[in-house]
Design a protein around this motif. Structure first.
Motif, PDB file in Angstrom:
ATOM      1  N   ARG A   1       1.476 -28.733   6.949  1.00 36.41           N
ATOM      2  CA  ARG A   1       1.283 -27.400   6.227  1.00 36.41           C
ATOM      3  C   ARG A   1       0.047 -27.143   5.689  1.00 36.41           C
ATOM      4  N   PHE A   2      -0.506 -26.155   5.833  1.00 41.19           N
ATOM      5  CA  PHE A   2      -1.865 -25.787   5.588  1.00 41.19           C
ATOM      6  C   PHE A   2      -1.800 -24.345   4.320  1.00 41.19           C
ATOM      7  N   ARG A   3      -2.334 -24.738   3.281  1.00 44.37           N
ATOM      8  CA  ARG A   3      -2.142 -23.545   2.042  1.00 44.37           C
ATOM      9  C   ARG A   3      -3.576 -23.239   1.373  1.00 44.37           C
TER      10      ARG A   3
ATOM     11  N   ALA B   1     -12.641 -29.037   0.456  1.00 42.16           N
ATOM     12  CA  ALA B   1     -13.490 -27.908  -0.055  1.00 42.16           C
ATOM     13  C   ALA B   1     -14.625 -27.744   1.165  1.00 42.16           C
ATOM     14  N   PHE B   2     -14.608 -26.835   1.838  1.00 42.20           N
ATOM     15  CA  PHE B   2     -15.550 -26.477   2.776  1.00 42.20           C
ATOM     16  C   PHE B   2     -16.591 -25.579   2.142  1.00 42.20           C
ATOM     17  N   PRO B   3     -17.883 -25.891   2.699  1.00 42.18           N
ATOM     18  CA  PRO B   3     -18.756 -24.840   1.932  1.00 42.18           C
ATOM     19  C   PRO B   3     -18.784 -23.272   2.139  1.00 42.18           C
ATOM     20  N   GLY B   4     -18.595 -22.396   1.125  1.00 38.67           N
ATOM     21  CA  GLY B   4     -18.455 -21.222   1.383  1.00 38.67           C
ATOM     22  C   GLY B   4     -17.185 -20.518   1.475  1.00 38.67           C
ATOM     23  N   ALA B   5     -16.324 -21.375   1.286  1.00 33.10           N
ATOM     24  CA  ALA B   5     -14.600 -21.123   1.561  1.00 33.10           C
ATOM     25  C   ALA B   5     -13.710 -21.427   0.676  1.00 33.10           C
ATOM     26  N   ALA B   6     -12.920 -21.008   0.358  1.00 30.66           N
ATOM     27  CA  ALA B   6     -11.663 -21.308  -0.385  1.00 30.66           C
ATOM     28  C   ALA B   6     -11.081 -22.652  -0.050  1.00 30.66           C
ATOM     29  N   GLU B   7     -10.727 -23.561  -1.054  1.00 36.20           N
ATOM     30  CA  GLU B   7     -10.020 -24.702  -1.074  1.00 36.20           C
ATOM     31  C   GLU B   7      -8.935 -24.732   0.096  1.00 36.20           C
ATOM     32  N   LEU B   8      -8.843 -25.632   0.940  1.00 34.22           N
ATOM     33  CA  LEU B   8      -7.924 -25.702   1.958  1.00 34.22           C
ATOM     34  C   LEU B   8      -6.895 -26.971   1.683  1.00 34.22           C
ATOM     35  N   CYS B   9      -5.765 -26.729   1.374  1.00 33.33           N
ATOM     36  CA  CYS B   9      -4.922 -27.931   1.269  1.00 33.33           C
ATOM     37  C   CYS B   9      -4.036 -28.092   2.444  1.00 33.33           C
ATOM     38  N   TRP B  10      -4.091 -29.552   2.980  1.00 32.89           N
ATOM     39  CA  TRP B  10      -3.473 -29.932   4.121  1.00 32.89           C
ATOM     40  C   TRP B  10      -2.327 -31.030   3.850  1.00 32.89           C
ATOM     41  N   ASP B  11      -1.218 -30.946   4.151  1.00 28.74           N
ATOM     42  CA  ASP B  11      -0.357 -32.192   3.871  1.00 28.74           C
ATOM     43  C   ASP B  11       0.609 -32.172   4.983  1.00 28.74           C
ATOM     44  N   SER B  12       1.240 -33.370   4.997  1.00 25.66           N
ATOM     45  CA  SER B  12       2.249 -33.836   5.949  1.00 25.66           C
ATOM     46  C   SER B  12       3.117 -34.836   5.321  1.00 25.66           C
TER      47      SER B  12
END
Length: 153
Positions: A75-77, A50-61
């Protein structure tokens, strides 16, 4: 030594964790899991950042390879939009003086196209994400869990 195959014996040290983007955004606010093989090497991860002022970024491997130096694809979603990028990093055991209870230091990096995700503000240049974290053994009086999982890989 506490075995890495016991997920109840470890926790993510949030006080030593941070995610940073090359755009200047940073956060200590993330949730997820790291997946370790029995030797303590990082085999994969699933994180929601959760970055300030941005949509939640999902990162997995789920396909990291290596020992102390890890590499693979991630993968980034954001919602239904996604992109894939290479992941590299370190997962090293750090000894702690007299206690003998070492911890794992994790440093991961990946460069991805925010334009493909339309995030943040659809920049034309690639963005590098760096993650710093530690996995520490639980004290005897701590609660089990903490987002560490081992599948006996």
């Amino acid at each position: 030594m506490i075995p890495y195959t016991d997920p109840g014996a470890w926790r993510i040290a949030m006080d030593a964790s941070e995610a940073k983007l090359s755009t200047g955004l940073g956060t200590h606010d993330f949730q997820g899991s790291f997946y370790l093989d029995p030797a303590g090497s990082l085999a994969g991860f699933t994180l929601r950042l959760a970055f300030p002022g941005a949509a939640e970024l999902c990162w997995d491997s789920v396909s990291l390879e290596g020992g102390p130096q890890v590499r693979g694809a991630g993968r980034f979603r954001i919602g239904r939009r996604e992109t894939v990028a290479g992941v590299s990093g370190l997962c090293v055991q750090v000894p702690v003086g007299r206690t003998g209870r070492s911890y794992l230091k994790i440093v991961l990096a990946a460069t991805f196209s925010p334009l493909r995700l339309r995030w943040p503000r659809a920049r034309l240049r690639p963005v590098t994400l760096q993650l710093f974290s530690e996995i520490r053994p639980l004290a005897a009086d701590s609660e089990p869990g903490g987002g560490i999982r081992s599948d006996g890989l």
